[in-house]
Design an enzyme around this catalytic site. Structure first.
Site, PDB file in Angstrom:
ATOM      1  N   LYS A 200       0.852  -1.187   0.000  1.00 34.49           N
ATOM      2  CA  LYS A 200       0.000   0.000   0.000  1.00 34.49           C
ATOM      3  C   LYS A 200       0.886   1.234   0.000  1.00 34.49           C
ATOM      4  CE  LYS A 200      -3.551   2.438   2.583  1.00 34.49           C
ATOM      5  NZ  LYS A 200      -4.595   2.347   3.616  1.00 34.49           N
ATOM      6  N   ARG A 210     -10.763   9.920   2.215  1.00 41.26           N
ATOM      7  CA  ARG A 210     -10.633  10.605   3.513  1.00 41.26           C
ATOM      8  C   ARG A 210     -11.744  11.645   3.644  1.00 41.26           C
ATOM      9  NH1 ARG A 210      -3.986  11.131   3.253  1.00 41.26           N
ATOM     10  NH2 ARG A 210      -3.622   8.873   3.128  1.00 41.26           N
ATOM     11  N   LYS A 223       1.337  10.010   5.671  1.00 45.09           N
ATOM     12  CA  LYS A 223       1.489   8.620   6.117  1.00 45.09           C
ATOM     13  C   LYS A 223       2.765   7.970   5.572  1.00 45.09           C
ATOM     14  CE  LYS A 223      -3.503   8.000   6.817  1.00 45.09           C
ATOM     15  NZ  LYS A 223      -4.654   7.053   6.772  1.00 45.09           N
ATOM     16  N   GLU A 239       7.456  -6.833   0.973  1.00 47.84           N
ATOM     17  CA  GLU A 239       6.260  -6.681   1.815  1.00 47.84           C
ATOM     18  C   GLU A 239       5.306  -7.864   1.618  1.00 47.84           C
ATOM     19  OE1 GLU A 239       5.241  -4.744   4.128  1.00 47.84           O
ATOM     20  OE2 GLU A 239       6.312  -2.841   4.016  1.00 47.84           O
ATOM     21  N   LYS A 254      -2.297  -1.479  -3.750  1.00 49.87           N
ATOM     22  CA  LYS A 254      -3.147  -0.295  -3.664  1.00 49.87           C
ATOM     23  C   LYS A 254      -2.322   0.964  -3.731  1.00 49.87           C
ATOM     24  CE  LYS A 254      -6.170   1.898  -0.338  1.00 49.87           C
ATOM     25  NZ  LYS A 254      -6.542   1.955   1.046  1.00 49.87           N
ATOM     26  N   SER A 280     -10.431   5.571  -4.321  1.00 53.32           N
ATOM     27  CA  SER A 280     -11.347   6.704  -4.458  1.00 53.32           C
ATOM     28  C   SER A 280     -10.891   7.722  -5.507  1.00 53.32           C
ATOM     29  CB  SER A 280     -11.511   7.381  -3.101  1.00 53.32           C
ATOM     30  OG  SER A 280     -10.245   7.772  -2.578  1.00 53.32           O
ATOM     31  N   TYR A 319     -15.389   1.027  -6.522  1.00 54.06           N
ATOM     32  CA  TYR A 319     -16.649   1.740  -6.291  1.00 54.06           C
ATOM     33  C   TYR A 319     -17.582   1.580  -7.490  1.00 54.06           C
ATOM     34  CZ  TYR A 319     -13.850   3.550  -2.510  1.00 54.06           C
ATOM     35  OH  TYR A 319     -13.048   3.624  -1.398  1.00 54.06           O
TER      36      TYR A 319
HETATM   37  C1  PBG Z   1      -7.231   3.556   5.751  1.00 49.59           C
HETATM   38  C2  PBG Z   1      -7.660   3.296   4.356  1.00 49.59           C
HETATM   39  C3  PBG Z   1      -7.524   4.197   3.295  1.00 49.59           C
HETATM   40  C4  PBG Z   1      -8.148   3.607   2.204  1.00 49.59           C
HETATM   41  C5  PBG Z   1      -8.630   2.363   2.605  1.00 49.59           C
HETATM   42  N1  PBG Z   1      -8.297   2.181   3.949  1.00 49.59           N
HETATM   43  C6  PBG Z   1      -6.950   5.570   3.248  1.00 49.59           C
HETATM   44  C7  PBG Z   1      -5.645   5.865   3.806  1.00 49.59           C
HETATM   45  O1  PBG Z   1      -4.777   4.996   3.956  1.00 49.59           O
HETATM   46  O2  PBG Z   1      -5.454   7.022   4.134  1.00 49.59           O
HETATM   47  C8  PBG Z   1      -8.268   4.262   0.857  1.00 49.59           C
HETATM   48  C9  PBG Z   1      -9.334   3.769  -0.033  1.00 49.59           C
HETATM   49  C10 PBG Z   1      -9.648   4.688  -1.159  1.00 49.59           C
HETATM   50  O3  PBG Z   1      -9.000   5.720  -1.384  1.00 49.59           O
HETATM   51  O4  PBG Z   1     -10.612   4.371  -1.873  1.00 49.59           O
HETATM   52  N2  PBG Z   1      -6.474   2.668   6.421  1.00 49.59           N
END
Ligand code: PBG
Length: 332
Positions: A200, A210, A223, A239, A254, A280, A319
């Site tokens: 990720k 968010r 992050k 990983e 991701k 998203s 989505y």
């Molecule tokens: C949080 C999490 C995130 C997403 C899924 N779980 C956001 C982040 O790490 O800040 C993102 C999913 C998306 O953008 O559709 N642990």
């Protein structure tokens, strides 16, 4: 590889009509490949639009029956639940994550009551519950690893007890898969699966998510000390290898479309069930162009999802899952 030379060989011949194009297609996209991320909120009879994700809603638990009915009837195998936690319930330690009656658990119990055969995937990370918006605990301005992992393991057991079928840790702490696996087994949930967000990345494409969760405004800093650097690819393989050694049943990459190269490398290196999250920001980007009339909606949705199959994914969190399933059922 042997290919004939033009003009004896004409690659266009196999593209001449629909039936040969179908016969020679190397990849397929079916409803079995789709997972639908779903935002759940508190209250009753609530449906609110996510501003930056046109067509995506947050729904209250009492509306889940209606909200999920079409996904179920189309045959979507699983949903991934994301709870919206109001600021008043958030704290520095994300305590709500381990409350057996939190929104995540209530939504899961309701879905399992309504649709027992629909798979429920639970996101494990503290960011929906912390007042600072980070996925773990903060000490001296740093998201600490091992103390966070302990809480994440408790969060996972809490979700499994509510009926979550697949625990999906999205936090990127080191060692969390092993700790979660041990905790699940000790609590008697040895058949609860783990889909690890193994690779990720610290990505700009999570912005609208968010926004949906209401954690964007809360987030202090970024992050980058736990999510991966977008520059790296070998690191993704390390990983994934670690998570598999620690007991992950499935792995995820991701975001999705900007990281198709990572998916292909993971697939080729490990040959394990591999998933991607069309996040998203990817959804927002496609929808913005679709709404402007710049892209053909149906074709763009299906092509964007087929790309994940071609790259080596078993399935995609998207989505667009219900839209795609509808399109696929029409063309069948
Ligand atoms: C949080 C999490 C995130 C997403 C899924 N779980 C956001 C982040 O790490 O800040 C993102 C999913 C998306 O953008 O559709 N642990």
């Amino acid at each position: 590889m042997i290919t004939g030379a033009y003009p004896l060989s004409r690659p266009r011949r196999n593209r001449f009509d629909g039936f040969t194009r179908r016969l020679v297609a190397e990849t397929t996209l079916t409803v079995d490949n789709l997972i639908w991320p779903t935002f759940v909120c508190d209250g009753s009879k609530i449906r609110t639009q996510v501003g930056s994700m046109p067509g995506v809603e947050r729904v209250s638990v009492d509306l889940l029956e209606d909200h999920l009915a079409e996904a179920v009837s189309l045959g979507i195998p699983a949903v991934a639940i994301f709870p919206i936690t109001p600021p008043a319930i958030r704290d520095a330690r994300g305590s709500e994550a381990t409350n057996p009656d939190n929104l995540m658990c209530r939504a899961t119990r309701e879905i399992k009551r309504l649709y027992p055969d629909l798979g429920v995937i639970g996101d494990v990370a503290l960011d929906p519950y912390t007042d600072h918006g980070h996925d773990g605990l903060i000490e001296n301005d740093y998201v600490v690893n091992d103390a966070s992992v302990q809480l994440l393991a408790r969060q996972a057991v809490n979700q499994a007890a509510a009926g979550v079928d697949i625990i999906a840790p999205s936090d990127m702490m080191d060692g969390r898969i092993g700790a979660i696996r041990v905790a699940l087994d000790e609590a008697g949930y040895e058949n609860t699966r783990i889909m690890s967000y193994a690779a990720k990345y610290a990505s700009a494409f999570y912005g609208p998510f968010r926004d949906a969760l209401g954690s964007g405004g809360l987030l202090k800093g970024d992050k980058k000390t736990y999510q991966m650097d977008p520059a790296n690819t070998d690191e993704a393989l390390r990983e994934v290898a670690q998570d598999l050694q620690e007991g992950a049943d499935m792995v995820m990459v991701k975001p999705g479309m900007p990281y198709l190269d990572i998916i292909r490398r993971v697939r080729d290196s490990f040959a394990v069930p591999t998933f991607a999250y069309q996040v998203s920001g990817e959804y927002a980007m496609l929808m913005a162009a679709i709404q402007n009339g710049w892209l053909d909606r149906d074709r763009a949705i299906l092509e964007s999802l087929l790309a994940f199959r071609r790259a080596g994914c078993n399935g995609v969190l998207s989505y667009f899952a219900v839209d795609a399933a509808r399109l696929l059922s029409r063309s069948a």
